[in-house]
Motif scaffolding. Structure first.
Motif, PDB file in Angstrom:
ATOM      1  N   VAL A 231       5.068   4.789   8.823  1.00 19.88           N
ATOM      2  CA  VAL A 231       3.813   4.080   9.020  1.00 19.88           C
ATOM      3  C   VAL A 231       3.310   3.625   7.655  1.00 19.88           C
ATOM      4  O   VAL A 231       3.741   4.131   6.613  1.00 19.88           O
ATOM      5  CB  VAL A 231       2.741   4.951   9.716  1.00 19.88           C
ATOM      6  CG1 VAL A 231       3.156   5.298  11.127  1.00 19.88           C
ATOM      7  CG2 VAL A 231       2.469   6.213   8.921  1.00 19.88           C
ATOM      8  N   GLU A 232       2.414   2.685   7.687  1.00 29.90           N
ATOM      9  CA  GLU A 232       1.912   2.101   6.437  1.00 29.90           C
ATOM     10  C   GLU A 232       0.384   2.068   6.438  1.00 29.90           C
ATOM     11  O   GLU A 232      -0.224   1.737   7.470  1.00 29.90           O
ATOM     12  CB  GLU A 232       2.448   0.681   6.276  1.00 29.90           C
ATOM     13  CG  GLU A 232       1.961  -0.011   5.009  1.00 29.90           C
ATOM     14  CD  GLU A 232       2.470  -1.445   4.942  1.00 29.90           C
ATOM     15  OE1 GLU A 232       1.992  -2.255   5.780  1.00 29.90           O
ATOM     16  OE2 GLU A 232       3.331  -1.737   4.114  1.00 29.90           O
ATOM     17  N   LEU A 233      -0.198   2.442   5.331  1.00 27.89           N
ATOM     18  CA  LEU A 233      -1.621   2.257   5.082  1.00 27.89           C
ATOM     19  C   LEU A 233      -1.738   1.198   3.992  1.00 27.89           C
ATOM     20  O   LEU A 233      -1.414   1.459   2.833  1.00 27.89           O
ATOM     21  CB  LEU A 233      -2.276   3.568   4.629  1.00 27.89           C
ATOM     22  CG  LEU A 233      -2.428   4.672   5.679  1.00 27.89           C
ATOM     23  CD1 LEU A 233      -2.912   5.956   5.031  1.00 27.89           C
ATOM     24  CD2 LEU A 233      -3.402   4.237   6.765  1.00 27.89           C
ATOM     25  N   ASP A 234      -2.172  -0.003   4.376  1.00 33.38           N
ATOM     26  CA  ASP A 234      -2.262  -1.058   3.368  1.00 33.38           C
ATOM     27  C   ASP A 234      -3.492  -0.831   2.485  1.00 33.38           C
ATOM     28  O   ASP A 234      -4.288   0.080   2.704  1.00 33.38           O
ATOM     29  CB  ASP A 234      -2.276  -2.443   4.022  1.00 33.38           C
ATOM     30  CG  ASP A 234      -3.448  -2.627   4.979  1.00 33.38           C
ATOM     31  OD1 ASP A 234      -4.430  -1.864   4.881  1.00 33.38           O
ATOM     32  OD2 ASP A 234      -3.382  -3.535   5.813  1.00 33.38           O
ATOM     33  N   HIS A 235      -3.627  -1.679   1.479  1.00 33.78           N
ATOM     34  CA  HIS A 235      -4.703  -1.485   0.509  1.00 33.78           C
ATOM     35  C   HIS A 235      -6.077  -1.545   1.163  1.00 33.78           C
ATOM     36  O   HIS A 235      -6.976  -0.778   0.808  1.00 33.78           O
ATOM     37  CB  HIS A 235      -4.587  -2.546  -0.598  1.00 33.78           C
ATOM     38  CG  HIS A 235      -3.352  -2.401  -1.430  1.00 33.78           C
ATOM     39  ND1 HIS A 235      -2.476  -3.435  -1.668  1.00 33.78           N
ATOM     40  CD2 HIS A 235      -2.835  -1.319  -2.068  1.00 33.78           C
ATOM     41  CE1 HIS A 235      -1.482  -3.015  -2.424  1.00 33.78           C
ATOM     42  NE2 HIS A 235      -1.663  -1.736  -2.678  1.00 33.78           N
TER      43      HIS A 235
ATOM     44  N   GLY B  92       0.814  -1.206   0.000  1.00 29.81           N
ATOM     45  CA  GLY B  92       0.000   0.000   0.000  1.00 29.81           C
ATOM     46  C   GLY B  92       0.846   1.253   0.000  1.00 29.81           C
ATOM     47  O   GLY B  92       1.824   1.358  -0.746  1.00 29.81           O
ATOM     48  N   LEU B  93       0.522   2.185   0.892  1.00 30.44           N
ATOM     49  CA  LEU B  93       1.166   3.493   0.941  1.00 30.44           C
ATOM     50  C   LEU B  93       2.036   3.586   2.184  1.00 30.44           C
ATOM     51  O   LEU B  93       1.599   3.285   3.296  1.00 30.44           O
ATOM     52  CB  LEU B  93       0.101   4.602   0.966  1.00 30.44           C
ATOM     53  CG  LEU B  93       0.615   6.041   1.017  1.00 30.44           C
ATOM     54  CD1 LEU B  93       1.316   6.409  -0.295  1.00 30.44           C
ATOM     55  CD2 LEU B  93      -0.539   7.012   1.283  1.00 30.44           C
TER      56      LEU B  93
ATOM     57  N   LEU C 223      -6.779   1.732   2.864  1.00 31.93           N
ATOM     58  CA  LEU C 223      -7.115   2.758   1.870  1.00 31.93           C
ATOM     59  C   LEU C 223      -8.542   2.563   1.366  1.00 31.93           C
ATOM     60  O   LEU C 223      -9.288   3.534   1.177  1.00 31.93           O
ATOM     61  CB  LEU C 223      -6.119   2.720   0.710  1.00 31.93           C
ATOM     62  CG  LEU C 223      -4.685   3.141   1.055  1.00 31.93           C
ATOM     63  CD1 LEU C 223      -3.748   2.859  -0.119  1.00 31.93           C
ATOM     64  CD2 LEU C 223      -4.629   4.606   1.433  1.00 31.93           C
ATOM     65  N   ASP C 224      -8.936   1.303   1.141  1.00 30.01           N
ATOM     66  CA  ASP C 224     -10.310   1.030   0.698  1.00 30.01           C
ATOM     67  C   ASP C 224     -11.316   1.489   1.743  1.00 30.01           C
ATOM     68  O   ASP C 224     -12.373   2.052   1.411  1.00 30.01           O
ATOM     69  CB  ASP C 224     -10.489  -0.468   0.436  1.00 30.01           C
ATOM     70  CG  ASP C 224      -9.751  -0.919  -0.825  1.00 30.01           C
ATOM     71  OD1 ASP C 224      -9.414  -0.048  -1.654  1.00 30.01           O
ATOM     72  OD2 ASP C 224      -9.510  -2.126  -0.969  1.00 30.01           O
ATOM     73  N   ARG C 225     -10.988   1.272   3.030  1.00 31.23           N
ATOM     74  CA  ARG C 225     -11.914   1.688   4.078  1.00 31.23           C
ATOM     75  C   ARG C 225     -12.043   3.211   4.143  1.00 31.23           C
ATOM     76  O   ARG C 225     -13.123   3.736   4.406  1.00 31.23           O
ATOM     77  CB  ARG C 225     -11.447   1.146   5.427  1.00 31.23           C
ATOM     78  CG  ARG C 225     -11.630  -0.357   5.611  1.00 31.23           C
ATOM     79  CD  ARG C 225     -11.491  -0.759   7.069  1.00 31.23           C
ATOM     80  NE  ARG C 225     -10.173  -0.438   7.595  1.00 31.23           N
ATOM     81  CZ  ARG C 225      -9.120  -1.264   7.541  1.00 31.23           C
ATOM     82  NH1 ARG C 225      -9.253  -2.454   6.957  1.00 31.23           N
ATOM     83  NH2 ARG C 225      -7.967  -0.897   8.043  1.00 31.23           N
TER      84      ARG C 225
ATOM     85  N   ARG D 164     -14.719   1.956  -0.254  1.00 31.71           N
ATOM     86  CA  ARG D 164     -14.752   1.096  -1.438  1.00 31.71           C
ATOM     87  C   ARG D 164     -15.248  -0.295  -1.041  1.00 31.71           C
ATOM     88  O   ARG D 164     -14.915  -0.811   0.023  1.00 31.71           O
ATOM     89  CB  ARG D 164     -13.370   0.994  -2.066  1.00 31.71           C
ATOM     90  CG  ARG D 164     -12.900   2.287  -2.718  1.00 31.71           C
ATOM     91  CD  ARG D 164     -11.503   2.142  -3.292  1.00 31.71           C
ATOM     92  NE  ARG D 164     -11.414   1.086  -4.281  1.00 31.71           N
ATOM     93  CZ  ARG D 164     -11.708   1.227  -5.576  1.00 31.71           C
ATOM     94  NH1 ARG D 164     -12.099   2.422  -6.024  1.00 31.71           N
ATOM     95  NH2 ARG D 164     -11.607   0.231  -6.416  1.00 31.71           N
ATOM     96  N   GLY D 165     -16.043  -0.889  -1.893  1.00 31.50           N
ATOM     97  CA  GLY D 165     -16.579  -2.220  -1.650  1.00 31.50           C
ATOM     98  C   GLY D 165     -17.789  -2.251  -0.753  1.00 31.50           C
ATOM     99  O   GLY D 165     -18.264  -3.320  -0.363  1.00 31.50           O
ATOM    100  N   ARG D 166     -18.338  -1.078  -0.406  1.00 29.29           N
ATOM    101  CA  ARG D 166     -19.521  -1.047   0.471  1.00 29.29           C
ATOM    102  C   ARG D 166     -20.760  -0.713  -0.348  1.00 29.29           C
ATOM    103  O   ARG D 166     -20.670  -0.066  -1.392  1.00 29.29           O
ATOM    104  CB  ARG D 166     -19.348   0.007   1.569  1.00 29.29           C
ATOM    105  CG  ARG D 166     -18.185  -0.318   2.490  1.00 29.29           C
ATOM    106  CD  ARG D 166     -18.212   0.573   3.699  1.00 29.29           C
ATOM    107  NE  ARG D 166     -17.072   0.312   4.576  1.00 29.29           N
ATOM    108  CZ  ARG D 166     -16.849   0.935   5.719  1.00 29.29           C
ATOM    109  NH1 ARG D 166     -17.705   1.855   6.148  1.00 29.29           N
ATOM    110  NH2 ARG D 166     -15.808   0.661   6.454  1.00 29.29           N
TER     111      ARG D 166
END
Length: 625
Positions: free
Chosen positions: A610-614, A454-455, A617-619, A623-625
């Protein structure tokens, strides 16, 4: 005044004052008895935090009818028979004081059954030294101890009992601690007829740790498994970013016994000293196994403190094992993900204000010019490649006693940077490094990078500070401690014991860079001190070192003071906020982080990335809701 023999009840009540401090003390003693009896399930029931009722049932081996009165007699036990047994204990309890002490300050009922008897038996007492005859009772194989109205006949002790909630929390902590030590045993806890803890037996110790400390701890924890010289250390170290305000999630066991020991605590603190934010406490679950003859567990009435025959060896083994585990962490390692720590209110967001330009600002009063320390960013910034600051090299050269900057700079400083026009390498999902490749800067303070997960957000100053600090420490360790004679020797007033200790440990003090002569019964003369610490209060440091040597036989104060100076140099010699980096320079910093020990935190304990995984990021964008 005539000498008189104390009554048995008063003797037991005095013993209870040492062993039974609060309801949690009763729970601890009875749990240890159950585990020593081979129980695979222990059920605990409390009322009013244990003040009104403590009931502990187990499925252990049980107690024979004719031995039940003995179980309530002082210094009667099945766990030791001679001095050899006492010097090589394999059980949690052994002194035979717990049950009679508890019975003397409560209304106690003991019910038990062994496998080869037709029924169980119950023995009851009312707080006196007289017990009724054992009566038949229905009970499965095992033992139940019921303790009612604790301290009912000792009003002075009852005044010190805290609130129901406080006492319950102490009891629960005892059960959780024993559960961490014995994952193969099932534990349950009911408080005021409500189930508050239910821990089934676990074949995998990690599952018990997960149940006690949560998924997040195990996800970010570092496994430890070290063996050397008859010592074995195993367990899990919590990530520095999962630190807590209180040391309430720390489990240390010696041969399966939960203990509190200053030798072990000092070793853990030293292992975390460069990666933990000040005032915070790490989480860990650790078990030390060693020959029982090398540890004295009879050093305290509650058996929560121990004495090691070779305390220095144990300390060094634990420190080096934990230090090695923490140093081995790299970005992208399994179980090592940079979590966002909760360390209080965050600093206000926004672009940092540039500091006024100070061309020759001294560094920490030592006359060393700081490289980039708080300078205002130029209109068109030009940077030396990351890790190649000539001003910083000059500072290090001065401390090493050489005028050649090139000689003082470690070889790692000369790592060639990618061409400024080459750009970031292609983002190959299969070959991408753990911290990915840089995308750009935010507020001239943070580097944004795309990783396989992710980021990534990197605090460029904190990251470069850790890289520089680790290089400095390697250089300093390689050069050993340089002692510098004082122009005017300093006289120190000490105690006679400290003066004698300084004479006895002159070799160790010399290794730390101190040259001390005894000038009188209570006087020392300091003639030389570590060159790196010039300008500091070395006299007070010597006193602190002597105090540590007297208490523990070793001291880390001199090393800590040197590291503090190196940390200051690293801080002032690292790239600062407000400076623009090129993409190749950002990527070089990311690669240096991946190759540097403890790169997840700066030497002040703040996170470097720090890391923001995929999925995160979707949350954020639903996304996906």
């Amino acid at each position: 005044m005539a000498i008189a023999k104390l009554s048995e009840q008063l003797i037991n009540q005095i013993a209870a004052g040492e062993v039974i401090e609060r309801p949690a003390s009763v729970v601890k003693e009875l749990l240890e008895n159950a585990l020593d009896a081979g129980a695979t399930r222990v059920d605990v029931r409390l009322e009013q935090g244990g003040i009104r009722l403590i009931q502990i049932s187990d499925n252990g081996s049980g107690i024979y009818r004719d031995e039940m009165p003995l179980a309530l007699s002082r210094h009667a036990t099945s766990k030791i028979a001679c001095m050899d047994d006492l010097e090589a204990l394999h059980t949690l309890g052994f002194r035979g004081e717990a049950l009679p002490s508890i019975a003397s300050v409560s209304r106690l009922s003991l019910t038990s059954m062994v496998a080869d008897e037709r029924n169980g038996w119950r023995l009851t007492g009312d707080g006196s030294d007289v017990f009724r005859e054992a009566a038949p009772a229905s009970h499965p194989v095992g033992t139940t101890v019921e303790v009612r109205d604790l301290f009912f006949n000792v009003p002075a002790r009852r005044k010190f009992v805290r609130t129901e909630r406080t006492e319950y929390n102490h009891c629960e902590n005892v059960i959780r601690t024993q559960a961490a030590a014995c994952p193969e045993v099932a534990f349950s806890l009911r408080h005021n007829d409500r189930v508050t803890l239910d821990l089934p037996a676990a074949d995998d110790p990690g599952e018990r740790v997960r149940a006690l400390l949560g998924d997040a701890f195990l996800e970010h924890a570092t496994p430890v498994d070290e063996q050397r010289a008859g010592l074995a250390l195993s367990g899990w170290l919590g990530s520095p970013t999962q630190s807590r305000a209180q040391p309430d999630q720390q489990f240390f066991f010696v041969n399966g016994r939960a203990i509190r020991d200053r030798v072990l605590a000092a070793a853990v603190r030293k292992a975390y000293q460069d990666v933990l934010y000040h005032g915070r406490h790490p989480m860990f679950v650790l078990d030390l196994e060693l020959d029982p003859t090398q540890v004295d567990v009879n050093a305290h009435p509650t058996k929560q403190e121990v004495r090691f025959r070779e305390s220095r060896m144990v300390h060094d083994f634990i420190f080096h094992s934990l230090h090695k585990a923490l140093a081995a962490l790299r970005p992208g390692d399994s179980g090592h993900a940079a979590a966002v720590p909760d360390m209080g209110a965050p600093a206000p967001a926004g672009r940092p204000m540039p500091m006024p330009a100070q061309a020759d600002r001294p560094l920490s009063g030592l006359g060393v010019p700081g490289a980039g320390g708080g300078y205002a960013p130029p209109r068109e910034p030009r940077l030396e490649p990351v890790g190649r600051d000539p001003g910083f090299g000059a500072a290090w050269a001065e401390f090493r006693g050489t005028s050649a900057v090139a000689e003082a700079r470690p070889a790692a400083y000369d790592t060639p940077m990618p061409s400024a026009t080459s750009g970031a390498p292609a983002a190959d999902p299969d070959g991408m490094p753990p911290l990915g490749f840089a995308l750009g800067q935010v507020a001239e303070t943070f580097i944004l990078a795309e990783s396989p997960r992710g980021l990534i957000v990197v605090d460029m100053h904190a990251a470069h500070e850790r890289i520089t600090y680790e290089r400095l420490k390697r250089e300093w360790e390689g050069a050993r401690v340089t002692s510098q004679p004082l122009l005017v020797p300093e006289t120190l007033d000490v105690t006679p014991a400290e003066a004698e200790l300084a004479e006895e440990r002159a070799g160790l003090l010399g290794e730390l860079g101190f040259e001390l002569d005894r000038a009188g019964p209570e006087t020392l003369t300091l003639r030389a001190a570590p060159a790196l610490l010039r300008g500091q209060d070395t006299a007070q440091l010597v006193r602190d070192v002597l105090a540590d040597l007297a208490a523990d036989g070793y001291s880390h104060r001199a090393e800590g003071a040197m590291n503090a100076v190196l940390g200051t140099i690293a801080c002032h010699g690292s790239v600062r906020s407000g400076r623009r980096l090129t993409l190749p320079e950002m990527n070089q910093l990311l690669r240096d982080m991946e190759a540097t020990e403890r790169s997840g935190q700066c030497n002040h304990g703040r996170p470097t990335w720090v890391e923001l995984d995929h999925s995160a990021l979707d949350r954020l964008f639903l996304r996906g809701r």
